[in-house]
Design a protein around this motif. Sequence first.
Motif, PDB file in Angstrom:
ATOM      1  N   ASN A 270       1.884   4.636   4.443  1.00  0.00           N
ATOM      2  CA  ASN A 270       1.500   3.646   3.432  1.00  0.00           C
ATOM      3  C   ASN A 270       0.540   4.251   2.409  1.00  0.00           C
ATOM      4  OD1 ASN A 270       1.578   1.054   2.339  1.00  0.00           O
ATOM      5  ND2 ASN A 270      -0.285   0.455   3.409  1.00  0.00           N
ATOM      6  N   ASP A 273       0.996   5.687  -3.197  1.00  0.00           N
ATOM      7  CA  ASP A 273       0.636   5.765  -4.609  1.00  0.00           C
ATOM      8  C   ASP A 273      -0.693   6.490  -4.809  1.00  0.00           C
ATOM      9  OD1 ASP A 273      -0.301   3.525  -3.158  1.00  0.00           O
ATOM     10  OD2 ASP A 273      -1.232   2.787  -4.982  1.00  0.00           O
ATOM     11  N   SER A 298       2.448  -0.786  -0.573  1.00  0.00           N
ATOM     12  CA  SER A 298       2.520  -2.213  -0.295  1.00  0.00           C
ATOM     13  C   SER A 298       1.835  -2.997  -1.389  1.00  0.00           C
ATOM     14  CB  SER A 298       1.869  -2.541   1.039  1.00  0.00           C
ATOM     15  OG  SER A 298       1.775  -1.425   1.821  1.00  0.00           O
ATOM     16  N   ASN A 335      -7.530  -1.042   8.238  1.00  0.00           N
ATOM     17  CA  ASN A 335      -7.529  -0.821   6.791  1.00  0.00           C
ATOM     18  C   ASN A 335      -6.431   0.107   6.279  1.00  0.00           C
ATOM     19  OD1 ASN A 335      -8.906  -1.936   4.647  1.00  0.00           O
ATOM     20  ND2 ASN A 335     -10.104  -0.084   4.285  1.00  0.00           N
ATOM     21  N   GLY A 337      -3.390  -0.840   5.911  1.00  0.00           N
ATOM     22  CA  GLY A 337      -2.495  -1.662   5.092  1.00  0.00           C
ATOM     23  C   GLY A 337      -1.397  -2.374   5.876  1.00  0.00           C
ATOM     24  N   LYS A 338      -1.679  -2.731   7.112  1.00  0.00           N
ATOM     25  CA  LYS A 338      -0.651  -3.425   7.928  1.00  0.00           C
ATOM     26  C   LYS A 338      -0.342  -4.797   7.341  1.00  0.00           C
ATOM     27  CE  LYS A 338      -3.358  -2.881  11.482  1.00  0.00           C
ATOM     28  NZ  LYS A 338      -4.363  -2.005  10.872  1.00  0.00           N
ATOM     29  N   SER A 339      -1.406  -5.546   7.056  1.00  0.00           N
ATOM     30  CA  SER A 339      -1.188  -6.891   6.514  1.00  0.00           C
ATOM     31  C   SER A 339      -0.561  -6.793   5.125  1.00  0.00           C
ATOM     32  CB  SER A 339      -2.509  -7.637   6.435  1.00  0.00           C
ATOM     33  OG  SER A 339      -3.189  -7.523   7.661  1.00  0.00           O
ATOM     34  N   SER A 340      -0.935  -5.765   4.359  1.00  0.00           N
ATOM     35  CA  SER A 340      -0.356  -5.613   3.020  1.00  0.00           C
ATOM     36  C   SER A 340       1.145  -5.361   3.114  1.00  0.00           C
ATOM     37  CB  SER A 340      -1.003  -4.438   2.288  1.00  0.00           C
ATOM     38  OG  SER A 340      -2.373  -4.601   2.246  1.00  0.00           O
ATOM     39  N   ALA A 354      -7.721  -7.455   2.919  1.00  0.00           N
ATOM     40  CA  ALA A 354      -9.040  -7.221   2.338  1.00  0.00           C
ATOM     41  C   ALA A 354      -9.318  -5.733   2.307  1.00  0.00           C
ATOM     42  CB  ALA A 354     -10.108  -7.924   3.166  1.00  0.00           C
ATOM     43  N   GLY A 358     -11.063  -4.339   9.688  1.00  0.00           N
ATOM     44  CA  GLY A 358     -11.312  -5.385  10.682  1.00  0.00           C
ATOM     45  C   GLY A 358     -11.090  -6.785  10.151  1.00  0.00           C
ATOM     46  N   GLU A 359     -10.265  -6.906   9.111  1.00  0.00           N
ATOM     47  CA  GLU A 359     -10.017  -8.230   8.543  1.00  0.00           C
ATOM     48  C   GLU A 359      -9.081  -9.020   9.475  1.00  0.00           C
ATOM     49  OE1 GLU A 359     -11.706  -9.243   5.935  1.00  0.00           O
ATOM     50  OE2 GLU A 359     -10.771 -11.203   6.144  1.00  0.00           O
ATOM     51  N   THR A 360      -8.092  -8.336  10.028  1.00  0.00           N
ATOM     52  CA  THR A 360      -7.185  -9.004  10.969  1.00  0.00           C
ATOM     53  C   THR A 360      -7.877  -9.017  12.333  1.00  0.00           C
ATOM     54  OG1 THR A 360      -5.395  -7.985   9.739  1.00  0.00           O
ATOM     55  CG2 THR A 360      -4.800  -9.027  11.818  1.00  0.00           C
ATOM     56  N   PHE A 534      -0.187   1.044  -8.893  1.00  0.00           N
ATOM     57  CA  PHE A 534      -0.519  -0.382  -8.835  1.00  0.00           C
ATOM     58  C   PHE A 534      -0.718  -0.936 -10.245  1.00  0.00           C
ATOM     59  CE2 PHE A 534      -0.054  -1.137  -4.790  1.00  0.00           C
ATOM     60  CZ  PHE A 534      -1.104  -1.214  -3.927  1.00  0.00           C
TER      61      PHE A 534
HETATM   62  N1  LIG Z   1      -3.423   1.692  -3.328  1.00  0.00           N
HETATM   63  C1  LIG Z   1      -2.926   1.053  -2.273  1.00  0.00           C
HETATM   64  N2  LIG Z   1      -3.723   0.224  -1.582  1.00  0.00           N
HETATM   65  C2  LIG Z   1      -3.199  -0.422  -0.531  1.00  0.00           C
HETATM   66  C3  LIG Z   1      -1.854  -0.235  -0.104  1.00  0.00           C
HETATM   67  N3  LIG Z   1      -1.652  -0.986   1.003  1.00  0.00           N
HETATM   68  C4  LIG Z   1      -2.811  -1.619   1.257  1.00  0.00           C
HETATM   69  N4  LIG Z   1      -3.736  -1.291   0.343  1.00  0.00           N
HETATM   70  C5  LIG Z   1      -5.121  -1.759   0.297  1.00  0.00           C
HETATM   71  O1  LIG Z   1      -5.762  -1.389   1.520  1.00  0.00           O
HETATM   72  C6  LIG Z   1      -6.710  -2.380   1.868  1.00  0.00           C
HETATM   73  C7  LIG Z   1      -6.513  -2.787   3.323  1.00  0.00           C
HETATM   74  O2  LIG Z   1      -5.295  -3.457   3.465  1.00  0.00           O
HETATM   75  P1  LIG Z   1      -5.004  -4.447   4.692  1.00  0.00           P
HETATM   76  O3  LIG Z   1      -3.586  -4.866   4.582  1.00  0.00           O
HETATM   77  O4  LIG Z   1      -6.044  -5.490   4.805  1.00  0.00           O
HETATM   78  O5  LIG Z   1      -5.159  -3.436   5.898  1.00  0.00           O
HETATM   79  P2  LIG Z   1      -5.001  -3.750   7.466  1.00  0.00           P
HETATM   80  O6  LIG Z   1      -4.418  -2.539   8.083  1.00  0.00           O
HETATM   81  O7  LIG Z   1      -4.298  -5.037   7.679  1.00  0.00           O
HETATM   82  O8  LIG Z   1      -6.516  -3.859   7.873  1.00  0.00           O
HETATM   83  P3  LIG Z   1      -7.144  -4.560   9.177  1.00  0.00           P
HETATM   84  O9  LIG Z   1      -7.202  -6.004   8.873  1.00  0.00           O
HETATM   85  O10 LIG Z   1      -8.469  -3.925   9.295  1.00  0.00           O
HETATM   86  O11 LIG Z   1      -6.259  -4.237  10.326  1.00  0.00           O
HETATM   87  C8  LIG Z   1      -6.524  -3.535   0.888  1.00  0.00           C
HETATM   88  O12 LIG Z   1      -7.513  -3.442  -0.078  1.00  0.00           O
HETATM   89  C9  LIG Z   1      -5.176  -3.273   0.254  1.00  0.00           C
HETATM   90  O13 LIG Z   1      -5.106  -3.739  -1.067  1.00  0.00           O
HETATM   91  C10 LIG Z   1      -1.033   0.671  -0.854  1.00  0.00           C
HETATM   92  O14 LIG Z   1       0.139   0.898  -0.555  1.00  0.00           O
HETATM   93  N5  LIG Z   1      -1.632   1.283  -1.927  1.00  0.00           N
END
Ligand SMILES: Nc1nc2c(ncn2[C@@H]2O[C@H](COP(=O)(O)OP(=O)(O)OP(=O)(O)O)[C@@H](O)[C@H]2O)c(=O)[nH]1
Length: 619
Positions: A270, A273, A298, A335, A337-340, A354, A358-360, A534
């Motif tokens: 992920n 970009d 994402s 962080n 980008g799983k949720s993204s 976010a 640790g948002e999820t 982006f």
């Molecule tokens: N530039 C960029 N930023 C990304 C991408 N995917 C996610 N992000 C950013 O990465 C940050 C974390 O994304 P989340 O989806 O909250 O990550 P997560 O893995 O779910 O995080 P947890 O909740 O800690 O498990 C956010 O600010 C997103 O905007 C990507 O493909 N490119």
Amino acid sequence: MGTGKKEKSRIQRQGKVTGDPKVKGENFYRSAKKIKALNVLKEGKAIRNKEGKVVKAASYQSRDVPTAVIEPNRRWFNNTRVISQDTLTSFREAIAEKDKDPYSVLLKSNKLPMSLIRDGPKDALKKHQAKMTIESEPFSQTFGPKAQRKRPKLSFNTIGDLTEHSEKSMDTYQARLEEIKLLSGASGYGGGLADDDVQEEDFSVATAKEAIFTKGQSKRIWNELYKVIDSSDVILHVIDARDPLGTRCRHVEKYLATEAPHKHLIFVLNKIDLVPSKTAAAWIRVLQKDHPTCAMRSSIKNPFGRGSLIDLLRQFSILHKDRKQISVGLVGYPNVGKSSIINALRGKPVAKVAPIPGETKVWQYVTLMRRIYLIDCPGIVPPNQNDTPQDLLLRGVVRVENVDNPEQYIPAVLNKVKPHHMERTYELKGWKDHIHFLEMLARKGGRLLKGGEPDVDGVAKMVLNDFMRGKIPWFTPAPEKEEGETDTMEGREGRYGEMSKKRKRDEDDSAPATTPASAGEDAKEEDPENFAGFDSDSDSEVEEAAEEKGEEKSTAEDMIPLDASSDEEEDGEEEGSDVEDDEEGSDLDIEGASELEESESEAEAAPAPPPKKQRRSRK
Ligand SMILES: Nc1nc2c(ncn2[C@@H]2O[C@H](COP(=O)(O)OP(=O)(O)OP(=O)(O)O)[C@@H](O)[C@H]2O)c(=O)[nH]1
């Protein structure tokens, strides 16, 4: 003539009365049992002497085993196949090759003699020999004066010695525990940990770490992970393209290989970009040697790799036609980008995203299509004694606002990022060391404390956040290419990447770009189709702005606790998601668990899976 019943009714119908038992019908034919009994009578009786004692038993009374040769037949051993050694060897080789290939799937492996393939003839022989040695070693060789077996070295000879030894080791263990507690800030239990929690912690780590550096390692988080793995048929292991090795969780890979080899593991690289396309391609090449790998950016508005990932998931759902639906779990570091990815796949914000780790908090179900469910998992961090707090911080595992003395991590940032990238990002030049850099930055931005002192702490936190959120361009170069591989990193000097010419041009012309969008331009320049970067109003920016303003971030409006009864909610009116137009149907729903039972601060360094029955399974 009919069967017995028919015949009887015919006789009754016609009013015939017959006493003749030989009429065809019931009891007309003799059964095999009856014939056997009659034959026994034919073979004669036992011969007795004058006194009436049996001299020669009748054939049915004899206890002698009759001499008979039974023709051997393979069919005795039901369901067996006999093949020659050569055929077995070639079969073994062919299947082992398929089994190793991450791009082919062995369905119904339980029907194949996998032990023959996995163990191999040599291993099987070794195992057998070891067993035989234990079984066949005579007592005299094992014990007694002529014993040949080596004695285990024990530091005690009597049971009293053993008690003393264990008491002593308990004392030293307790003393060590106290010492580590003091060093780790949990002293006096003022670190917020309850007495019991402290007891539970595994303090076997060599160096004491601040409590925040154990984020993602708590027992609760690992339980969530195992629940997700248990409930998923396909696991998407999300990796940050800027640091693929750092965010690769080998523990999960190993666990899946040993405990659940039937589950499909896919790597999703992920945030591509944020790295040059060649580096992304090189990392994909490295990763796909082990498992199929997809690249993703994402973004809801402008995603990359979404179509191919959905196609892949569709293929898996076709592969498991016999199932009503398949579940796809997303696991990985915090962080990454799983949720993204879930939001990008659905084309709208359904999971909480976010720019902070640790948002999820708990696993949550999102329906992608009627036959494909996605499961979001909280970020996990495999405990590794070699990981320093600095490594963890730069991987984005820790929330920067909680870090003490953030300036101590700035040298590592300056080390990772090329100086001219720093200069361009912050429009600064000529710093001597990291403190000087922070002071210059604070003065430039007017971040001063009382008395005109530069706010070094605050600026250091800002730099760390910029580093993690992609505002400062950096990435880890892929390993050297192997022979025969075409993609190279030519044109890039040094350890870390150069900015693209376009970005340089842009920045010469205008103000420095300090957004992920600009970092994305690197990739955009190299592969305009694939890496469009982006938008200026990208997720991260919007969320960052929201965070700064203290606004609520994009969340799923209708998070329903997992235990809630509404399992599937119809939601067919949503826009902007072609996933919904899938021929499978469009029942889209979201489920999430809202309650958070335990405090996450209960760090446990032993993330072993709990017994299956204890894990909360949705099934
Ligand atoms: N530039 C960029 N930023 C990304 C991408 N995917 C996610 N992000 C950013 O990465 C940050 C974390 O994304 P989340 O989806 O909250 O990550 P997560 O893995 O779910 O995080 P947890 O909740 O800690 O498990 C956010 O600010 C997103 O905007 C990507 O493909 N490119």
